[in-house]
Motif scaffolding. Structure first.
Motif, short mmCIF file in Angstrom:
data_model
loop_
_atom_site.label_atom_id
_atom_site.label_comp_id
_atom_site.label_asym_id
_atom_site.label_seq_id
_atom_site.Cartn_x
_atom_site.Cartn_y
_atom_site.Cartn_z
N VAL A 24 0.84 -1.20 0.00
CA VAL A 24 0.00 0.00 0.00
C VAL A 24 0.88 1.25 0.00
O VAL A 24 0.66 2.19 -0.77
CB VAL A 24 -0.94 0.00 1.23
CG1 VAL A 24 -1.67 1.33 1.34
CG2 VAL A 24 -1.93 -1.14 1.13
N THR A 25 1.88 1.26 0.86
CA THR A 25 2.77 2.41 0.93
C THR A 25 3.48 2.63 -0.40
O THR A 25 3.62 3.76 -0.88
CB THR A 25 3.82 2.20 2.05
OG1 THR A 25 3.13 2.07 3.30
CG2 THR A 25 4.78 3.38 2.13
N PHE A 26 3.94 1.55 -1.02
CA PHE A 26 4.60 1.65 -2.32
C PHE A 26 3.66 2.26 -3.36
O PHE A 26 4.04 3.18 -4.11
CB PHE A 26 5.06 0.27 -2.80
CG PHE A 26 5.30 0.20 -4.28
CD1 PHE A 26 6.49 0.69 -4.82
CD2 PHE A 26 4.34 -0.33 -5.14
CE1 PHE A 26 6.70 0.65 -6.20
CE2 PHE A 26 4.54 -0.37 -6.50
CZ PHE A 26 5.73 0.12 -7.04
N ALA A 27 2.43 1.75 -3.42
CA ALA A 27 1.49 2.22 -4.43
C ALA A 27 1.17 3.70 -4.26
O ALA A 27 1.09 4.46 -5.24
CB ALA A 27 0.20 1.40 -4.37
N TYR A 28 1.01 4.15 -3.02
CA TYR A 28 0.69 5.55 -2.78
C TYR A 28 1.91 6.44 -3.03
O TYR A 28 1.78 7.54 -3.57
CB TYR A 28 0.18 5.74 -1.36
CG TYR A 28 -1.13 5.04 -1.08
CD1 TYR A 28 -1.88 4.47 -2.10
CD2 TYR A 28 -1.63 4.93 0.22
CE1 TYR A 28 -3.07 3.83 -1.84
CE2 TYR A 28 -2.83 4.29 0.48
CZ TYR A 28 -3.54 3.72 -0.56
OH TYR A 28 -4.73 3.08 -0.30
N ALA A 29 3.09 5.95 -2.64
CA ALA A 29 4.30 6.72 -2.88
C ALA A 29 4.57 6.86 -4.38
O ALA A 29 5.10 7.88 -4.84
CB ALA A 29 5.49 6.06 -2.19
N ARG A 30 4.19 5.85 -5.14
CA ARG A 30 4.34 5.91 -6.60
C ARG A 30 3.59 7.09 -7.19
O ARG A 30 3.94 7.62 -8.24
CB ARG A 30 3.84 4.58 -7.20
CG ARG A 30 3.98 4.45 -8.69
CD ARG A 30 3.69 3.03 -9.14
NE ARG A 30 2.35 2.56 -8.77
CZ ARG A 30 1.90 1.33 -9.00
NH1 ARG A 30 2.69 0.44 -9.58
NH2 ARG A 30 0.69 0.97 -8.63
N ASP A 31 2.55 7.51 -6.50
CA ASP A 31 1.74 8.65 -6.95
C ASP A 31 2.00 9.91 -6.13
O ASP A 31 1.19 10.83 -6.13
CB ASP A 31 0.25 8.29 -6.89
CG ASP A 31 -0.12 7.21 -7.89
OD1 ASP A 31 0.59 7.09 -8.91
OD2 ASP A 31 -1.09 6.47 -7.66
N ASP A 32 3.13 9.93 -5.38
CA ASP A 32 3.56 11.11 -4.64
C ASP A 32 2.62 11.53 -3.52
O ASP A 32 2.50 12.71 -3.20
CB ASP A 32 3.76 12.31 -5.59
CG ASP A 32 4.99 12.15 -6.47
OD1 ASP A 32 5.89 11.39 -6.07
OD2 ASP A 32 5.04 12.78 -7.53
N VAL A 33 1.97 10.57 -2.87
CA VAL A 33 1.07 10.91 -1.76
C VAL A 33 1.87 11.36 -0.54
O VAL A 33 1.44 12.26 0.19
CB VAL A 33 0.18 9.69 -1.40
CG1 VAL A 33 -0.60 9.95 -0.13
CG2 VAL A 33 -0.78 9.38 -2.55
N PHE A 34 3.03 10.75 -0.31
CA PHE A 34 3.80 11.02 0.91
C PHE A 34 4.95 12.01 0.64
O PHE A 34 5.43 12.12 -0.48
CB PHE A 34 4.41 9.73 1.46
CG PHE A 34 3.44 8.63 1.72
CD1 PHE A 34 2.48 8.75 2.71
CD2 PHE A 34 3.47 7.46 0.97
CE1 PHE A 34 1.58 7.74 2.95
CE2 PHE A 34 2.57 6.44 1.20
CZ PHE A 34 1.62 6.58 2.19
N PRO A 35 5.39 12.68 1.69
CA PRO A 35 6.66 13.40 1.57
C PRO A 35 7.79 12.40 1.26
O PRO A 35 7.77 11.27 1.75
CB PRO A 35 6.85 14.03 2.96
CG PRO A 35 5.47 14.10 3.54
CD PRO A 35 4.75 12.89 3.00
N LEU A 36 8.75 12.79 0.44
CA LEU A 36 9.87 11.94 0.04
C LEU A 36 9.39 10.66 -0.65
O LEU A 36 9.97 9.58 -0.52
CB LEU A 36 10.74 11.57 1.26
CG LEU A 36 11.29 12.74 2.08
CD1 LEU A 36 12.05 12.22 3.30
CD2 LEU A 36 12.19 13.62 1.23
N SER A 37 8.31 10.79 -1.44
CA SER A 37 7.72 9.62 -2.08
C SER A 37 8.71 8.87 -2.99
O SER A 37 8.62 7.65 -3.15
CB SER A 37 6.50 10.03 -2.91
OG SER A 37 5.39 10.28 -2.07
N ARG A 38 9.64 9.61 -3.60
CA ARG A 38 10.60 8.95 -4.49
C ARG A 38 11.39 7.86 -3.75
O ARG A 38 11.72 6.82 -4.31
CB ARG A 38 11.55 9.98 -5.08
CG ARG A 38 12.54 9.41 -6.10
CD ARG A 38 13.49 10.50 -6.59
NE ARG A 38 12.75 11.53 -7.32
CZ ARG A 38 12.49 11.46 -8.62
NH1 ARG A 38 12.89 10.42 -9.31
NH2 ARG A 38 11.82 12.42 -9.21
#
Length: 570
Positions: free
Chosen positions: A378-392
């Motif tokens: 879940v975290t990976f999928a959301y980070a892939r779309d820049d939901v979190f700070p430092l998503s990269r």
């Protein structure tokens, strides 16, 4: 909704094909993903490309191994043991028997509707992706934002809550062996953190290894559950307390324990926190869809089967305990610090108590591992779309293991910080169970509400669907969650009896982060967050059949003025 017709489009001498796929996609209608890889897409890769994503994982999960992860996350035996304080403590045996059946009507409705969405949109983004695509024009990004953050809060608190329950049972077993030993908060905390670290290391391994380990863990979960359901009534020794072999049915089904300051009906509803938290792991196949073969059929089947089988076996376990418990108050107030261990110690010989606890602890370990895996996806999928700070950083897939290792350790860190609630007392740490139940079901319901009340018959189902029953089933599930979310936030006491130690901190622990997400949206995120970002190159069919090439770099469409990928897809 995009409908890819299996078109073959020629551009710069190459032919790019996507088979007709029954998907509901974030891509604009008529867009065709471009395959510029070294091999032809297989059926699963075509489905994923139609949703706008390139394959990044190995598809080494089958229906069975996906179900195993999901059932391990469900973890009936350790889940029941960890939440007995609420299931039995709020409403007694009545909440455990007919209360479980009532709750399962709503829960199975949610699971069935979720499975239908998964078949139409089999991607790791899961509910977040579905909310974005199904929302009315202009509302997709906000729907995805709220769904994503709520789902992540539920996922990130799952492993720490499970591991807290497992650690408590381990130390309770030590107390049974040595009556002079009483576990302390810091010992529970340190042991729970150790379990978190072990699970984080295991969740960082390659997919095939993870699938095999979880298959073994889930198989053990099922076997242990059956053994416990059989061994408790067989070895039960209530006669040592001068009681009959089993409690009379009139007491089991008809007596509501006075465990709250509310009316009996409300107490039964409050006891549903045990059912909801126990039955909140069936969304895992949705998040593993990009690692599962035949995902648009196998993943929804795994969701439906997990909930149905979990509900059935869970009810049998509830019946066993309800018919054999001796003294509910003594169980809840025992010095062992773990109600399930106290219950077993009342009715079974010590060696059998240790044996049952051992089975439960091993099952809890497997459950915590499954939770860590699902949360990382879940975290990976959301980070892939820049939901979190430092998503990269969090969206990076390890080049050796081909798994989202960074996402695993982010979740581990956040989960460990949540465990500091242990030092606030039993009700404070209990908030992570309510947070998990509340956050998960809010996230489950947002896309279902949109599908039922805004999309209706325009929804394009996948190969696994509910047919004409889709809207009624979705409406029942939505109504159930609407009723239960406020109930999950109620404290067990009111008036002068209510103090910080007895307060239900769910509203604060869940509401504060969600309020922060809303404020972030209003102040800044709405300016740049547009929902799911595709990462495949695609062809956009312009006026008169003109073909325009859309360049996609890290999810951004470049060089096309009117071809921006939107978070809305109707």
């Amino acid at each position: 909704m995009s409908e890819h017709k299996g078109s073959t489009v020629s551009i710069t001498g190459h032919r790019h094909t996507v088979a007709e796929e029954p998907v509901t996609s974030v891509l604009e209608g008529g867009d065709i993903p471009v395959n510029k890889g070294d091999h032809e897409w297989n059926a699963d890769e075509e489905v994923l490309a139609s949703l706008g994503y390139k394959p990044e994982f190995k598809r080494e999960f089958t229906l069975w191994s996906t179900f195993c992860v999901s059932f391990a996350v469900l973890g009936l035996l350790p889940s029941f043991a960890s939440t007995l304080y609420y299931g039995m403590g709020y409403a007694g045996t009545a909440g455990m028997t007919w209360g479980w059946l009532v709750a399962m009507v709503g829960i199975q409705s949610i699971a069935s509707s979720m499975a239908e969405l998964c078949s139409s949109m089999p991607t790791s983004g899961g509910l977040y992706y579905a909310a974005a695509v199904l929302a009315p024009p202009g509302w997709g990004p906000l729907a995805a934002w709220l769904t994503g953050w709520s789902n992540w809060l539920g996922q990130v608190t799952a492993a720490p809550s499970v591991n807290y329950g497992t650690a408590s049972m381990i130390l309770a077993a030590a107390s049974i062996q040595n009556a002079s030993y009483v576990p302390t908060n810091y010992q529970v905390f340190l042991l729970t953190v150790l379990l978190m670290i072990i699970h984080s290391v295991m969740a960082s391994f390659p997919t095939r290894w993870i699938a095999q380990v979880n298959s073994a863990g889930s198989t053990f979960n099922i076997i242990a559950l059956v053994i416990v359901i059989i061994i408790i009534p067989a070895a039960c020794d209530r006669t040592a307390h001068g009681l009959s072999k089993f409690n009379p049915s009139s007491d089991v089904w008809g007596t509501i324990y006075d465990g709250t300051d509310f009316a009996p009906g409300v107490s039964v509803l409050m006891s549903f926190v045990s059912v909801i938290w126990t039955m909140s792991g069936y969304d895992s196949p949705f998040h593993l869809a990009e690692e599962c073969s035949n995902a648009n059929v196998a993943s929804p089947r795994a969701i439906f089967l997990t909930s149905a089988m979990g509900g059935t076996f869970g009810w049998f376990l509830q019946l066993v305990v309800a018919y054999t418990v001796v003294d509910i108050t003594a169980v809840l107030e025992s010095d062992l610090g773990q109600p399930f261990a106290a219950y077993l110690n009342d009715i079974l010989p010590q060696k059998i108590v240790i044996a049952v606890l051992s089975l439960t602890i091993i099952a809890g370990f497997a459950m915590g591992q499954g939770c860590m895996i699902a949360a990382s996806r879940v975290t990976f999928a959301y980070a892939r779309d820049d939901v979190f700070p430092l998503s990269r950083i969090w969206s990076h897939v390890n080049t050796y293991t081909r798994t989202p290792v960074n996402a695993v350790w982010l979740n581990s860190l956040v989960g460990t910080l949540c465990l500091l609630l242990i030092f606030g007392g039993e009700l404070a740490i209990g908030a992570i169970f309510s947070i998990g139940a509340c956050a998960a079901f809010v996230a489950f319901t947002i896309p279902i509400v949109i599908r039922v009340f805004f999309v209706g018959n325009r929804f394009r189902p996948g190969p696994w669907n509910l047919g004409r029953a889709s809207i009624p089933i979705g409406a029942v599930g939505s109504a159930f969650v609407t009723l239960m979310v406020p109930i999950l936030c109620l404290p067990s006491v009111t008036g002068r009896n209510l103090d910080p130690a007895s307060m239900n901190w769910t509203a604060l622990c869940y509401g504060a982060p969600m309020l922060g997400a809303v404020v972030w949206w209003v102040v800044d995120a709405r300016k740049w967050f547009k929902g799911p970002k595709v990462n495949v190159e695609h062809l956009m069919l312009g006026r008169g059949g003109e073909v325009i090439e859309g360049k996609v770099v890290e999810g951004q469409v470049r060089g096309v003025s009117e071809g921006e990928v939107k978070g809305v897809g109707l």
